[in-house]
Each structure stands twice: as structure tokens, then as C-alpha cells.
Design a protein around this motif. Sequence first.
Motif, short mmCIF file in Angstrom:
data_model
loop_
_atom_site.label_atom_id
_atom_site.label_comp_id
_atom_site.label_asym_id
_atom_site.label_seq_id
_atom_site.Cartn_x
_atom_site.Cartn_y
_atom_site.Cartn_z
N TRP A 1 0.85 -1.18 0.00
CA TRP A 1 0.00 0.00 0.00
C TRP A 1 0.89 1.23 0.00
CZ3 TRP A 1 0.26 3.19 4.33
CH2 TRP A 1 0.93 2.65 5.42
N HIS A 2 0.31 2.36 -0.33
CA HIS A 2 1.07 3.60 -0.43
C HIS A 2 0.58 4.56 0.66
CE1 HIS A 2 2.62 7.33 -2.15
NE2 HIS A 2 3.50 6.54 -2.74
N PRO A 3 1.49 5.10 1.49
CA PRO A 3 1.08 5.98 2.60
C PRO A 3 0.28 7.20 2.16
CG PRO A 3 3.39 5.39 2.82
CD PRO A 3 2.93 4.87 1.50
N HIS B 1 -1.69 7.48 -0.44
CA HIS B 1 -3.02 7.05 -0.88
C HIS B 1 -3.91 6.75 0.32
CE1 HIS B 1 -6.09 5.13 -3.33
NE2 HIS B 1 -6.05 4.12 -2.48
N ILE B 2 -3.39 5.99 1.28
CA ILE B 2 -4.18 5.63 2.46
C ILE B 2 -4.55 6.88 3.26
CG2 ILE B 2 -4.14 4.37 4.65
CD1 ILE B 2 -4.44 2.60 2.14
N ALA B 3 -3.57 7.76 3.49
CA ALA B 3 -3.83 8.98 4.25
C ALA B 3 -4.88 9.83 3.55
CB ALA B 3 -2.54 9.76 4.44
N ARG C 1 -7.31 8.86 1.62
CA ARG C 1 -8.64 8.25 1.76
C ARG C 1 -9.25 8.58 3.13
NH1 ARG C 1 -9.20 8.83 -2.76
NH2 ARG C 1 -8.33 7.43 -4.29
N TYR C 2 -8.45 8.46 4.17
CA TYR C 2 -8.95 8.79 5.51
C TYR C 2 -9.27 10.28 5.62
CZ TYR C 2 -8.08 4.21 7.54
OH TYR C 2 -8.12 2.89 7.85
N HIS D 1 0.28 11.36 5.99
CA HIS D 1 1.14 10.47 5.19
C HIS D 1 2.57 10.41 5.72
CE1 HIS D 1 1.75 14.37 3.18
NE2 HIS D 1 2.97 13.92 2.95
N LEU E 1 2.59 7.75 8.42
CA LEU E 1 2.49 6.40 7.88
C LEU E 1 3.77 5.98 7.16
CD1 LEU E 1 -1.16 6.48 6.53
CD2 LEU E 1 -0.32 5.47 8.64
N ARG F 1 0.24 1.44 12.88
CA ARG F 1 -0.68 1.65 11.76
C ARG F 1 -2.09 1.22 12.13
NH1 ARG F 1 3.05 -0.68 6.88
NH2 ARG F 1 4.45 1.09 6.77
N ALA G 1 -5.24 3.70 12.06
CA ALA G 1 -6.39 3.42 11.19
C ALA G 1 -7.68 3.28 11.97
CB ALA G 1 -6.12 2.16 10.36
#
Length: 196
Positions: free
Chosen positions: A4-6, A8-10, A12-13, A69, A72, A82, A86
Amino acid sequence: MTPWHPHHIAERYELFTLIVLGESVAAAAAAVRSGFDRHHNAGALYMLAAGGLLMVFAMWWLYFARPAHTLLATTHQAHRKRFTWAYGHYLIFASAAAEGAGLAAYAELITRRTDVPSPAAGVAITMPVALFLITVWAIHVRPHQQRGAEQLAFPAVAVAVLVAGRSPAPAVIASLLAAALVVVVTVADWRERVRH
């Protein structure tokens, strides 16, 4: 472990947090507009609307003041950190949504003069904000290793916001406290940038 990519995840949240805060504004606006349609206590409704709007803007600012990000990608390499980051967002999402419901409930109190005592209705506004502040502090501010006033300011303002629930204008007082916290965070960030 799936890759996963930090960023991208950050993102989304962050987007989901923004959506929930926007829904809180929409719920509060609908409740206040309904109150104006009934022509009851316009001054109190104006104060509630102004306080609620300032509150949501302060919540937005405080959440986005720290780039998630970077956590993460750096300090949160361990699965446990993590996981906490999350799932800690459940409290952020829930408290942001509850803020809109609390503002709507207080608008109902103003317009319908229900039997709910004012302090209980005030806590419906301030409890979600206090939970939001503590959660943002725990998962966004503390991991950034910030020192000084900012580390203590979040819990202190959260307690003060809870106490504001017993005041005659809880939305206004709590929003001014949250706005003061925004000033503290902004000044601390500016000093950090100047130092580096």
C-alpha cells in the motif's frame, strides 16, 4: 502484508473525514433553517449557527494541520502503530458525525422548548468535540513528537470544551476555545518552520 502507499491511504482517511465534517454542517444547517421557519428565538439560532460553523472549521483545521502520510511513511512502520492510527479514525468519524447531531438537537431545544435540560443539550454539542480533539491529539499530534504548549493544549482545550457544555451558549464558547487551539497550533507550526 499487502502493499500500500502511505499517501493514498492517508488521502482516503482525510477525504472521509472531510465528508463527515461536511455532513455535520449540512445536518446543523438543516436544523437551524427549520428553526428559522418556526420563527423562534432567532438570536439563539444565530449564535448556534455561528458557533457550529466555527466549530466545524476549527475541527477541520486541527485535523489537517499535521500531514498523516508522513506518519504512515516514517514513524508508523510498525503494524501496531498503523493499526492504532487506522482504527482510531473510527472515533474521529463518530465524533465528527455526532457534532452535527448535537448541533441539530440543540436547535430543536431552542425552537421547540423541549423538556431536555440545557446542560444536557450543551453536552451533546461539546462531548463530540472533546472526543474529536483527544483522538486527533492521540493519533495525529503526539506521534509527530511536538513539544511544548501544543502537546498540552489539546487535552486542556478538550476539558475546557466539556465544561463549556454547561454554559448558556455552549456552541459559541466551545467554538472559541477550538479556534484558540487553532491559533496555538498555527503559531507552533510557524515557530517550527522558522527554527528549521
